[in-house]
Enzyme design. Structure first.
Site, PDB file in Angstrom:
ATOM      1  N   ASP A  71       0.903  -1.145   0.000  1.00  0.00           N
ATOM      2  CA  ASP A  71       0.000   0.000   0.000  1.00  0.00           C
ATOM      3  C   ASP A  71       0.942   1.195   0.000  1.00  0.00           C
ATOM      4  O   ASP A  71       1.587   1.494   1.014  1.00  0.00           O
ATOM      5  CB  ASP A  71      -0.867   0.012   1.267  1.00  0.00           C
ATOM      6  CG  ASP A  71      -1.861   1.167   1.232  1.00  0.00           C
ATOM      7  OD1 ASP A  71      -1.439   2.271   0.853  1.00  0.00           O
ATOM      8  OD2 ASP A  71      -3.031   0.968   1.568  1.00  0.00           O
ATOM      9  N   HIS A  72       1.061   1.870  -1.149  1.00  0.00           N
ATOM     10  CA  HIS A  72       2.161   2.846  -1.252  1.00  0.00           C
ATOM     11  C   HIS A  72       2.005   4.018  -0.277  1.00  0.00           C
ATOM     12  O   HIS A  72       2.982   4.687   0.038  1.00  0.00           O
ATOM     13  CB  HIS A  72       2.365   3.306  -2.697  1.00  0.00           C
ATOM     14  CG  HIS A  72       1.367   4.304  -3.203  1.00  0.00           C
ATOM     15  ND1 HIS A  72       0.145   3.957  -3.683  1.00  0.00           N
ATOM     16  CD2 HIS A  72       1.429   5.644  -3.291  1.00  0.00           C
ATOM     17  CE1 HIS A  72      -0.512   5.031  -4.065  1.00  0.00           C
ATOM     18  NE2 HIS A  72       0.241   6.082  -3.836  1.00  0.00           N
TER      19      HIS A  72
ATOM     20  N   HIS B 259      -5.854   2.720   1.271  1.00  0.00           N
ATOM     21  CA  HIS B 259      -5.100   3.859   1.810  1.00  0.00           C
ATOM     22  C   HIS B 259      -5.794   4.513   3.005  1.00  0.00           C
ATOM     23  O   HIS B 259      -5.182   4.748   4.046  1.00  0.00           O
ATOM     24  CB  HIS B 259      -4.880   4.933   0.734  1.00  0.00           C
ATOM     25  CG  HIS B 259      -4.332   4.401  -0.555  1.00  0.00           C
ATOM     26  ND1 HIS B 259      -3.350   3.441  -0.606  1.00  0.00           N
ATOM     27  CD2 HIS B 259      -4.623   4.685  -1.849  1.00  0.00           C
ATOM     28  CE1 HIS B 259      -3.057   3.169  -1.878  1.00  0.00           C
ATOM     29  NE2 HIS B 259      -3.827   3.908  -2.642  1.00  0.00           N
TER      30      HIS B 259
HETATM   31  O1  LIG Z   1      -3.618   3.811  -5.383  1.00  0.00           O
HETATM   32  C1  LIG Z   1      -3.957   4.819  -5.984  1.00  0.00           C
HETATM   33  O2  LIG Z   1      -3.420   6.000  -5.625  1.00  0.00           O
HETATM   34  C2  LIG Z   1      -3.404   7.093  -6.541  1.00  0.00           C
HETATM   35  C3  LIG Z   1      -3.076   8.335  -5.711  1.00  0.00           C
HETATM   36  O3  LIG Z   1      -1.806   8.182  -5.140  1.00  0.00           O
HETATM   37  P1  LIG Z   1      -0.945   9.450  -4.707  1.00  0.00           P
HETATM   38  O4  LIG Z   1       0.273   8.879  -4.121  1.00  0.00           O
HETATM   39  O5  LIG Z   1      -0.706  10.236  -5.963  1.00  0.00           O
HETATM   40  O6  LIG Z   1      -1.781  10.235  -3.748  1.00  0.00           O
HETATM   41  C4  LIG Z   1      -4.721   7.237  -7.256  1.00  0.00           C
HETATM   42  O7  LIG Z   1      -4.612   8.221  -8.265  1.00  0.00           O
HETATM   43  C5  LIG Z   1      -5.091   5.914  -7.912  1.00  0.00           C
HETATM   44  O8  LIG Z   1      -6.394   6.015  -8.485  1.00  0.00           O
HETATM   45  C6  LIG Z   1      -5.097   4.790  -6.897  1.00  0.00           C
HETATM   46  O9  LIG Z   1      -5.210   3.550  -7.567  1.00  0.00           O
END
Ligand SMILES: O=C1O[C@H](COP(=O)(O)O)[C@@H](O)[C@H](O)[C@H]1O
Ligand SMILES: NC(=O)C1=CN([C@@H]2O[C@H](COP(=O)(O)OP(=O)(O)OC[C@H]3O[C@@H](n4cnc5c(N)ncnc54)[C@H](OP(=O)(O)O)[C@@H]3O)[C@@H](O)[C@H]2O)C=CC1
Length: 487
Positions: A178-179, A241
């Protein structure tokens, strides 16, 4: 100190968007920092018939903004190998196994392997099986499976997927990415909470009035509408997230700061999520939206690969509760959406007002701790103080810390941190199966009701903070979104 790690990476989906945009640049940063030196190799696989040379050019192109020396870039990409591969073709795994063993010898990798599944989750079970049956997992060294989101599309499918994977990889070898857990200020939540008595003493329902979590995006669905039509904001952002952030904010203090203790507390927090069970409860506590078009900007239903009557939400706001000793009765407001006014990730902890306002001063605001995650990174604490004027009046002032530009530039990107953690075998910032389990349980209840009730879409304009019902959700409780860039 020599930090060099020895490992073979096998990237399934090596020609894909994620590999090019995130994985190769992150591996290069680890190379620049000395975590990867001579004893590593990468095999990229996908169906396309690429040569090693072509693959290396693609990887080099993906790091073009990061290197200053051609020689360093060429040395780095010389560790990359390409193997054309169809995930369902057993013969390809046999070739893959030979190549993996050759590279293991060539680079002295001690049997350490990281399998990165950067492709559609429908292939995860099959790939895990073949990795085992075709002896691509080694019996010396470690074997770690890194899995991209989404992990299933509901609880039932996640359970099936998990059962399949656990036949071949034990839970401690599975690293579910989960980044957001790799983001600097998300990792900072634990330091703020458990490293400061002034916050740990107040971090409960006696002092916190409400919590607000905003993950807003200015972009639309871009090229990913095909996937998004099967997901929507609830599955795409809330299930993973947002609920991970909720867990970090509401878990009890872990006994020590290690993956087992932290994840145990996060699991308990997610288990304590109050699951709404009736359609009335869900409609009372969760609202959804879909962006309309404006000028040159297409509405969601006009985007390529979306249905013209799509019922998929691009915005979600909700109120949830974690029913544990410290957080029961604290409303946690969450919102996320595409094509909103700004790209911002922030968390606002709104504290209760003092019991009596002895100053008889109407200007007193509640104390608020803001954790700025993106694009600014830092903290802000709103307190009341005496106004510098004759007489005695209070005003709100902000005690603020933002990482300066140099610090910010040196903060490792989320994927870089997580890849290093996976190399080191540290699962703290990866999601345990039980966390996935409880998150889906919560999300499924909402999804189920929404799938049965078509929404009145589109209902918000690009450049706003979502539909009116999102503001109304808080107004019902006498609250408002503290972060409102379009006032
Ligand atoms: O996991 C996801 O995250 C992105 C947003 O990530 P961020 O690090 O740029 O805040 C989101 O645009 C995407 O739809 C989703 O799959
Ligand atoms: N892109 C992003 O920003 C993010 C992606 N993710 C997740 O990461 C994963 C990958 O996403 P992304 O890179 O965007 O997807 P892409 O569609 O860009 O890449 C998919 C990859 O899978 C390969 N592939 C497809 N079918 C097969 C097959 N039958 N056999 C072998 N290889 C195959 C494709 O290559 P080829 O066509 O050559 O076979 C390609 O390399 C997904 O789970 C996604 O949800 C998560 C967060 C963000």
């Amino acid at each position: 100190m020599n930090n060099e790690q020895k490992a073979l990476f096998i990237i399934f989906g090596g020609t894909g968007d994620l590999a090019k945009r995130k994985l190769y640049p992150s591996l290069f940063r680890l190379y620049q920092k000395g975590y990867l030196q001579n004893k590593f190799a990468v095999i990229g696989t996908a169906r396309r018939e690429w040569s090693d040379e072509h693959y290396r050019n693609v990887v080099k192109e993906s790091i073009k903004d990061l290197y200053l020396s051609e020689k360093v870039a060429d040395d780095f990409v010389s560790h990359f190998y390409y193997q054309a591969h169809h995930v369902s073709d057993v013969e390809h795994y046999k070739t893959l196994q030979k190549l993996a063993d050759e590279l293991d010898k060539k680079y002295a990798l001690c049997g350490n392997r990281l399998f990165y599944l950067a492709m559609s989750p429908r292939f995860f079970g099959e790939i895990s099986r073949y990795l085992k049956t075709e002896n691509i997992v080694t019996d010396h060294g470690y074997n770690r499976l890194i899995i991209e989101k989404p992990f299933g599309r509901d609880l039932a499918s996640a359970q099936i997927l998990n059962k399949e994977i656990e036949k071949y990889f034990p839970e401690e070898s599975v690293f579910r990415i989960d980044h957001y857990l790799g983001k600097e200020m998300i990792q900072n939540i634990s330091a703020i909470r458990f490293g400061n008595n002034i916050f740990s003493a107040l971090w409960n329902n006696r002092y916190i009035d409400n919590i607000q979590i905003t993950l807003s995006e200015a972009l639309g669905v871009e090229e990913r509408a095909g996937y998004y039509e099967t997901a929507g904001a609830l599955r795409d952002m809330v299930q993973n997230h947002i609920l991970q952030i909720v867990a970090l904010l509401t878990m009890n203090a872990p006994i020590s700061f290690n993956d087992v203790d932290i994840r145990r507390e996060k699991i308990s927090a997610l288990k304590a999520l109050k699951v709404y069970s009736t359609p009335e409860e869900i409609n009372e506590n969760f609202v959804r939206g879909q962006y309309a078009g404006l000028g040159d900007m297409k509405g969601y239903r006009e985007e390529k690969d979306t249905a013209e009557d799509s019922n998929i939400e691009t915005f979600v706001a909700g109120k949830l509760y974690v029913d544990n000793m410290n957080f029961s009765d604290v409303p946690i407001y969450i919102r996320t959406g595409k094509r909103m006014a700004v790209k911002t990730t922030r968390i606002d902890i709104v504290f209760k007002q003092v019991p009596t306002n002895i100053f008889k001063d109407s200007g007193m605001q509640a104390n608020m701790l803001t954790i700025n995650v993106d694009p600014q990174e830092g903290l802000n604490l709103r307190i009341n103080a005496k106004e510098v004027k004759p007489g005695f009046h209070t005003e709100s002032i902000n005690l603020s810390h933002l990482h300066d530009i140099e610090t910010k530039e040196n903060i490792p990107e989320a994927y870089e941190k997580l890849l290093l953690d996976a190399l080191l075998g540290d699962a703290t910032n990866f999601t345990h199966w039980e966390e996935v389990n409880y998150s889906w349980r919560f999300v499924d209840a909402i999804r189920h009701v929404w799938d049965l009730e078509p929404a009145d879409f589109p209902n918000y304009l690009p450049g706003t903070m979502g539909p009116k019902c999102s503001d109304e959700l808080l107004a019902k409780d006498g609250n408002h979104w503290e972060f409102n860039p379009v006032q």
